[in-house]
Design a protein around this motif. Structure first.
Motif, PDB file in Angstrom:
ATOM      1  N   ASP A  97       0.831  -1.197   0.000  1.00 33.21           N
ATOM      2  CA  ASP A  97       0.000   0.000   0.000  1.00 33.21           C
ATOM      3  C   ASP A  97       0.872   1.256   0.000  1.00 33.21           C
ATOM      4  O   ASP A  97       2.097   1.188   0.103  1.00 33.21           O
ATOM      5  N   GLY A  98       0.225   2.405  -0.083  1.00 29.84           N
ATOM      6  CA  GLY A  98       0.921   3.670   0.071  1.00 29.84           C
ATOM      7  C   GLY A  98       0.896   4.106   1.522  1.00 29.84           C
ATOM      8  O   GLY A  98       0.358   3.432   2.399  1.00 29.84           O
ATOM      9  N   THR A 119       2.673  -1.915  -6.341  1.00 30.36           N
ATOM     10  CA  THR A 119       2.211  -0.815  -5.501  1.00 30.36           C
ATOM     11  C   THR A 119       1.520   0.243  -6.354  1.00 30.36           C
ATOM     12  O   THR A 119       1.812   0.385  -7.550  1.00 30.36           O
ATOM     13  N   HIS A 120       0.598   0.957  -5.748  1.00 28.62           N
ATOM     14  CA  HIS A 120      -0.033   2.096  -6.426  1.00 28.62           C
ATOM     15  C   HIS A 120       0.509   3.408  -5.884  1.00 28.62           C
ATOM     16  O   HIS A 120      -0.077   4.466  -6.106  1.00 28.62           O
ATOM     17  N   SER A 121       1.650   3.332  -5.192  1.00 22.76           N
ATOM     18  CA  SER A 121       2.266   4.504  -4.599  1.00 22.76           C
ATOM     19  C   SER A 121       3.556   4.862  -5.338  1.00 22.76           C
ATOM     20  O   SER A 121       4.543   4.116  -5.263  1.00 22.76           O
ATOM     21  N   PRO A 122       3.612   5.984  -6.043  1.00 19.73           N
ATOM     22  CA  PRO A 122       4.864   6.413  -6.683  1.00 19.73           C
ATOM     23  C   PRO A 122       6.004   6.587  -5.680  1.00 19.73           C
ATOM     24  O   PRO A 122       7.163   6.326  -6.005  1.00 19.73           O
ATOM     25  N   MET A 148      -0.742  10.267  -1.884  1.00 21.41           N
ATOM     26  CA  MET A 148       0.221  10.005  -2.963  1.00 21.41           C
ATOM     27  C   MET A 148       0.093   8.571  -3.469  1.00 21.41           C
ATOM     28  O   MET A 148       1.051   7.803  -3.513  1.00 21.41           O
ATOM     29  N   VAL A 149      -1.149   8.205  -3.849  1.00 20.42           N
ATOM     30  CA  VAL A 149      -1.420   6.886  -4.424  1.00 20.42           C
ATOM     31  C   VAL A 149      -2.348   7.037  -5.627  1.00 20.42           C
ATOM     32  O   VAL A 149      -3.070   8.031  -5.750  1.00 20.42           O
ATOM     33  N   SER A 150      -2.316   6.040  -6.507  1.00 22.81           N
ATOM     34  CA  SER A 150      -3.218   6.016  -7.650  1.00 22.81           C
ATOM     35  C   SER A 150      -4.560   5.427  -7.240  1.00 22.81           C
ATOM     36  O   SER A 150      -4.609   4.432  -6.513  1.00 22.81           O
ATOM     37  N   ILE A 151      -5.638   6.026  -7.720  1.00 16.80           N
ATOM     38  CA  ILE A 151      -6.980   5.520  -7.455  1.00 16.80           C
ATOM     39  C   ILE A 151      -7.770   5.561  -8.754  1.00 16.80           C
ATOM     40  O   ILE A 151      -7.272   6.007  -9.780  1.00 16.80           O
TER      41      ILE A 151
END
Length: 251
Positions: A97-98, A119-122, A148-151
């Motif tokens: 996770d982020g 991960t969806h967190s840059p 700071m995550v993609s949704i």
């Protein structure tokens, strides 16, 4: 009793008991439930508590800005990150996770570990980019800047095609009755999707999140496998979670 005095009284009950029941407070003070509910609404708007049916629970400090969250339980998050990182085994596919605690997991993965981390967190992906033997897959989508995550739909579609061994989930609230919560509905949906696609879900549970609630439920606690917590948490704090059958790893 003045409004400020009522609100201070409500917050004192919340600190003492871990919850407020509007009817009980109204009877104790000889006031209408409408008055107490109005006070609860105003306190919730100030971020002092989280309203629930019939009353309120402590609001999570983890819904603050990312910079502010980095300062909360900083040493505890490092310990949790180290303990969670030790759970990862060579050859696994890991969803991470982020958030500030997940970043600590990324930082403490063993130097020679060979896994794939999704991960969806840059921010987490950039941290893992320094690791010599970990493959990193970054899930795209709309950037939710608070965490700071993609949704969004694109992220959910990508997650649905993945099968992971373990998912390390970050949350803002963990409560025995209300389960796992966070501050945004779309972020909650992404966490559910990642959990569905993982054989095991482990929650990164720093102390400021335990016993608190945020507006959007991710899932009941019965749907996850365990928690990673700080080593010095008293057993009585953890007892409600142990009663639910969760495994608890101390960092």
């Amino acid at each position: 009793m003045l409004t400020r005095e009522r609100k201070d009284h409500i917050l004192a009950i919340l600190q003492r008991d871990g919850r407020v029941v509007a009817k009980a407070v109204s009877q104790q003070l000889g006031l209408s439930e409408d008055t107490i509910r109005r006070d609860l609404r105003e306190l919730a708007a100030e971020g002092r508590l989280q309203r629930v049916h019939g009353g309120a629970l402590p609001a999570s400090a983890a819904i603050a800005s990312l910079v502010r969250r980095e300062e909360v339980s900083a040493a505890g998050k490092v310990a949790i990150g180290q303990a969670a990182a030790c759970m990862v085994r060579d050859g696994q596919v890991v969803m991470l996770d982020g958030g500030t605690t997940a970043l600590q997991v990324a930082r403490h993965l063993a130097p020679k570990l060979r896994v794939t981390v999704i991960t969806h967190s840059p921010t987490v992906a950039a941290e893992l980019g320094r690791h010599p033997t970990i493959e990193v897959e970054l899930i795209g989508g709309r950037l939710f800047k608070h965490s700071m995550v993609s949704i969004g739909a694109a992220a959910v579609e990508t997650i649905a095609r993945i099968r992971a061994d373990i998912f390390f989930m970050g949350v803002t609230g963990i409560h025995p009755e209300l389960g796992l919560t966070t501050g945004d509905a779309e972020e909650a949906a992404i966490k559910r999707a990642m959990s569905r696609q993982s054989a095991e879900t482990v929650v990164l549970a720093s102390r400021e999140k335990l016993g608190t609630a945020s507006p959007f439920q991710i899932m009941p606690l019965e749907e996850v496998d365990g928690l990673v917590v700080e080593a010095d948490l008293p057993r009585e704090v953890l007892q409600p979670y142990l009663k639910l059958g969760l495994s608890v790893v101390r960092g």
